[in-house]
Design a protein around this motif. Structure first.
Motif, PDB file in Angstrom:
ATOM      1  N   UNK A  11      72.380 134.578  28.033  1.00 40.77           N
ATOM      2  CA  UNK A  11      71.966 135.653  28.944  1.00 40.77           C
ATOM      3  C   UNK A  11      71.556 136.897  28.148  1.00 40.77           C
ATOM      4  N   UNK A  12      72.336 137.224  27.118  1.00 42.24           N
ATOM      5  CA  UNK A  12      71.995 138.363  26.251  1.00 42.24           C
ATOM      6  C   UNK A  12      70.609 138.173  25.636  1.00 42.24           C
ATOM      7  N   UNK A  13      70.320 136.948  25.196  1.00 38.27           N
ATOM      8  CA  UNK A  13      69.029 136.654  24.569  1.00 38.27           C
ATOM      9  C   UNK A  13      67.868 136.852  25.549  1.00 38.27           C
ATOM     10  N   UNK A  14      68.180 136.758  26.852  1.00 40.69           N
ATOM     11  CA  UNK A  14      67.170 136.988  27.892  1.00 40.69           C
ATOM     12  C   UNK A  14      67.074 138.469  28.280  1.00 40.69           C
ATOM     13  N   UNK A  15      67.872 139.304  27.620  1.00 35.71           N
ATOM     14  CA  UNK A  15      67.859 140.729  27.943  1.00 35.71           C
ATOM     15  C   UNK A  15      68.595 141.058  29.224  1.00 35.71           C
ATOM     16  N   UNK A  16      69.564 140.216  29.591  1.00 35.25           N
ATOM     17  CA  UNK A  16      70.339 140.427  30.819  1.00 35.25           C
ATOM     18  C   UNK A  16      71.747 140.902  30.469  1.00 35.25           C
ATOM     19  N   UNK A  17      72.198 142.024  31.027  1.00 32.85           N
ATOM     20  CA  UNK A  17      73.539 142.522  30.714  1.00 32.85           C
ATOM     21  C   UNK A  17      74.622 141.596  31.262  1.00 32.85           C
ATOM     22  N   UNK A  18      75.724 141.517  30.520  1.00 33.01           N
ATOM     23  CA  UNK A  18      76.792 140.566  30.834  1.00 33.01           C
ATOM     24  C   UNK A  18      78.088 141.286  31.184  1.00 33.01           C
ATOM     25  N   UNK A  23      77.473 148.290  35.631  1.00 27.24           N
ATOM     26  CA  UNK A  23      76.247 147.773  35.007  1.00 27.24           C
ATOM     27  C   UNK A  23      75.035 147.998  35.915  1.00 27.24           C
ATOM     28  N   UNK A  24      75.237 147.846  37.227  1.00 23.34           N
ATOM     29  CA  UNK A  24      74.128 148.026  38.170  1.00 23.34           C
ATOM     30  C   UNK A  24      73.690 149.481  38.288  1.00 23.34           C
ATOM     31  N   UNK A  25      74.647 150.409  38.225  1.00 26.70           N
ATOM     32  CA  UNK A  25      74.335 151.793  38.592  1.00 26.70           C
ATOM     33  C   UNK A  25      74.272 152.794  37.437  1.00 26.70           C
ATOM     34  N   UNK A  26      74.888 152.461  36.283  1.00 30.22           N
ATOM     35  CA  UNK A  26      74.851 153.405  35.157  1.00 30.22           C
ATOM     36  C   UNK A  26      73.739 152.994  34.188  1.00 30.22           C
ATOM     37  N   UNK A  27      72.609 153.666  34.308  1.00 29.03           N
ATOM     38  CA  UNK A  27      71.394 153.259  33.592  1.00 29.03           C
ATOM     39  C   UNK A  27      71.564 153.260  32.065  1.00 29.03           C
ATOM     40  N   UNK A  28      72.192 154.305  31.533  1.00 23.51           N
ATOM     41  CA  UNK A  28      72.361 154.402  30.079  1.00 23.51           C
ATOM     42  C   UNK A  28      73.260 153.281  29.560  1.00 23.51           C
ATOM     43  N   UNK A  29      74.375 153.058  30.277  1.00 24.42           N
ATOM     44  CA  UNK A  29      75.308 151.987  29.911  1.00 24.42           C
ATOM     45  C   UNK A  29      74.597 150.637  29.930  1.00 24.42           C
ATOM     46  N   UNK A  30      73.815 150.430  30.974  1.00 29.97           N
ATOM     47  CA  UNK A  30      73.061 149.178  31.137  1.00 29.97           C
ATOM     48  C   UNK A  30      72.103 148.963  29.958  1.00 29.97           C
ATOM     49  N   UNK A  31      71.372 149.999  29.594  1.00 30.36           N
ATOM     50  CA  UNK A  31      70.405 149.911  28.490  1.00 30.36           C
ATOM     51  C   UNK A  31      71.095 149.593  27.170  1.00 30.36           C
ATOM     52  N   UNK A  32      72.268 150.194  26.977  1.00 32.63           N
ATOM     53  CA  UNK A  32      73.029 149.941  25.744  1.00 32.63           C
ATOM     54  C   UNK A  32      73.486 148.482  25.672  1.00 32.63           C
ATOM     55  N   UNK A  33      73.941 147.955  26.811  1.00 29.78           N
ATOM     56  CA  UNK A  33      74.375 146.550  26.863  1.00 29.78           C
ATOM     57  C   UNK A  33      73.218 145.620  26.506  1.00 29.78           C
ATOM     58  N   UNK A  34      72.066 145.898  27.071  1.00 31.79           N
ATOM     59  CA  UNK A  34      70.893 145.042  26.827  1.00 31.79           C
ATOM     60  C   UNK A  34      70.507 145.079  25.350  1.00 31.79           C
ATOM     61  N   UNK A  35      70.473 146.283  24.782  1.00 32.66           N
ATOM     62  CA  UNK A  35      70.073 146.441  23.375  1.00 32.66           C
ATOM     63  C   UNK A  35      71.051 145.734  22.435  1.00 32.66           C
ATOM     64  N   UNK A  36      72.343 145.965  22.643  1.00 33.98           N
ATOM     65  CA  UNK A  36      73.357 145.340  21.774  1.00 33.98           C
ATOM     66  C   UNK A  36      73.417 143.834  21.999  1.00 33.98           C
ATOM     67  N   UNK A  37      73.204 143.407  23.242  1.00 30.34           N
ATOM     68  CA  UNK A  37      73.182 141.980  23.553  1.00 30.34           C
ATOM     69  C   UNK A  37      72.060 141.258  22.825  1.00 30.34           C
ATOM     70  N   UNK A  38      70.890 141.874  22.774  1.00 28.84           N
ATOM     71  CA  UNK A  38      69.748 141.287  22.056  1.00 28.84           C
ATOM     72  C   UNK A  38      70.033 141.197  20.559  1.00 28.84           C
ATOM     73  N   UNK A  39      70.725 142.200  20.018  1.00 27.97           N
ATOM     74  CA  UNK A  39      71.125 142.167  18.603  1.00 27.97           C
ATOM     75  C   UNK A  39      72.086 141.005  18.346  1.00 27.97           C
ATOM     76  N   UNK A  40      73.036 140.833  19.285  1.00 30.84           N
ATOM     77  CA  UNK A  40      73.992 139.719  19.187  1.00 30.84           C
ATOM     78  C   UNK A  40      73.278 138.375  19.161  1.00 30.84           C
ATOM     79  N   UNK A  41      72.288 138.240  20.037  1.00 28.21           N
ATOM     80  CA  UNK A  41      71.522 136.987  20.128  1.00 28.21           C
ATOM     81  C   UNK A  41      70.785 136.713  18.817  1.00 28.21           C
ATOM     82  N   UNK A  42      70.237 137.774  18.225  1.00 28.51           N
ATOM     83  CA  UNK A  42      69.519 137.616  16.954  1.00 28.51           C
ATOM     84  C   UNK A  42      70.469 137.177  15.841  1.00 28.51           C
ATOM     85  N   UNK A  43      71.663 137.795  15.808  1.00 27.67           N
ATOM     86  CA  UNK A  43      72.656 137.448  14.781  1.00 27.67           C
ATOM     87  C   UNK A  43      73.164 136.017  14.938  1.00 27.67           C
TER      88      UNK A  43
END
Length: 366
Positions: free
Chosen positions: A285-292, A327-347
């Motif tokens: 899910x992280x690799x798809x850019x979806x917050x978990x 995750x649904x309502x806090x935009x900054x938190x959501x963006x951070x999750x997506x960014x870090x999740x994508x990094x996790x997927x790459x690693x």
């Protein structure tokens, strides 16, 4: 001359049972893509019941025995997925042909199977002792193998199955919703996994009920195999009691490309497990850019750590609801999750994992 590997697993997918041990097949395909000759001896039938279980395990044992006798000498490495029972068959190759034995513990084999009775616990301990290399897919699993089964830490490698980023990658969310004919203005939650109690589905349904009361329309899609007829009955009764027939949709089993599309279309991926060796679907899910949003258990809490996911208390519908809302309502938190999740997927890209696995198979690169 290319190296030859035999993979032994009590789970492997077919066209009919697409998700049954799909992660093992993915690794086999990746190994073949790296030039190895890989044979597979596996159970491909997920059905339970005494007759099915007896038939499939007997067939698997006889099939593996035939390989042992007629082809066993050919293999450089035997890789058993799940310590017991696959490791028992792997030991036969080590004993007869001195073949290198690699065993991957996935979680259920240590947390559940080894605890069924003293005999299986002893077998598990013996297999781990005899194996040349032991792979644990999660941190807590590694610690348990070391501390409870007395396996030296130098013999245990922490290595998950990796994510195939050619299948799981970010797509435009609104476009994915349109493809799946989902309402674009309605929050869409997704769960992927076997429909069993340990996956936390009862708490998830309760959380969805509260979300609906407080936030209006919400949709939860549930993708996965119905593994337990009794529990499925409990689940559907709860769905009816909570009046969620229009809000929760059971989609059955999907292939990986379909799962990736559903992940991309979802606003939040939820994995409220009670136990989890690693939580590969959360990484996908992280690799798809979806917050978990996931629970504070097993390997999952490490995967979601350091802002890669929203970690909530296990078996707590209220905390689960809070996490989803955040995750649904806090935009900054959501963006951070997506960014870090994508990094996790790459690693944890499958290709990087395969390179590490090959260095375990053949330490000198031979």
């Amino acid at each position: 001359m290319s190296k030859k590997v035999l993979v032994i697993s009590n789970m492997y997918p077919t066209d009919e049972h697409k998700s049954f041990g799909i992660f093992v097949e993915n690794q086999v395909k990746a190994l073949r893509a790296h030039g190895l000759k890989v044979d597979v001896s596996a159970i491909k039938d997920p059905r339970n019941g005494k007759v099915h279980v007896l038939r499939k395990y007997l067939t698997w044992f006889l099939q593996t025995l035939a390989i042992l006798i007629f082809k066993g000498r050919q293999y450089d490495v035997v890789h058993a997925h799940y310590v017991f029972p696959s490791g028992v068959l792997g030991l036969l190759f080590k004993k007869l042909w001195k073949t290198k034995l690699v065993v991957t513990a996935h979680g259920g084999d240590i947390d559940k199977m080894a605890r069924k009775n003293a005999k299986i616990h002893r077998w598990t301990k013996e297999i781990l002792k005899q194996a040349d290399e032991v792979i644990a897919v999660g941190h807590e699993l590694k610690a348990t193998i070391e501390e409870e089964f007395y396996v030296h830490r130098n013999k245990i490698t922490l290595l998950n199955m990796g994510v195939n980023r050619e299948i799981f990658y970010p797509m435009d969310r609104q476009e994915a919703k349109r493809k799946l004919q989902l309402m674009e203005d309605k929050p869409h939650l997704l769960f992927v996994g076997n429909l069993i109690e340990q996956k936390g589905l009862l708490e998830l349904f309760q959380a969805v009920s509260s979300l609906k009361k407080e936030n209006g329309a919400v949709r939860l899609s549930v993708i996965g195999a119905n593994k337990d007829a009794h529990f499925y009955g409990v689940l559907t009764r709860l769905q009816k009691e909570l009046q969620l027939e229009e809000d929760i949709h059971f989609l059955g089993v999907k292939n990986q490309q379909e799962v990736a599309l559903w992940m991309s279309a979802s606003d939040v991926f939820v994995l409220p497990s009670h136990i989890e060796g690693f939580g590969l679907v959360a990484l996908e899910a992280m690799a798809c850019g979806t917050p978990v949003v996931g629970t504070n258990v097993g390997g999952l809490k490490y995967l979601l750590a350091e802002g890669a996911g929203c970690i909530v208390e296990v078996q707590n519908p209220s905390k689960l609801q809070d996490g989803i809302e955040k995750v649904l309502h806090e935009r900054t938190f959501r963006s951070q999750l997506i960014e870090k999740g994508l990094q996790n997927a790459e690693e944890n890209d499958q290709e990087k994992i395969i390179d590490k696995l090959l260095s375990l198979y053949f330490p000198t690169g031979g």
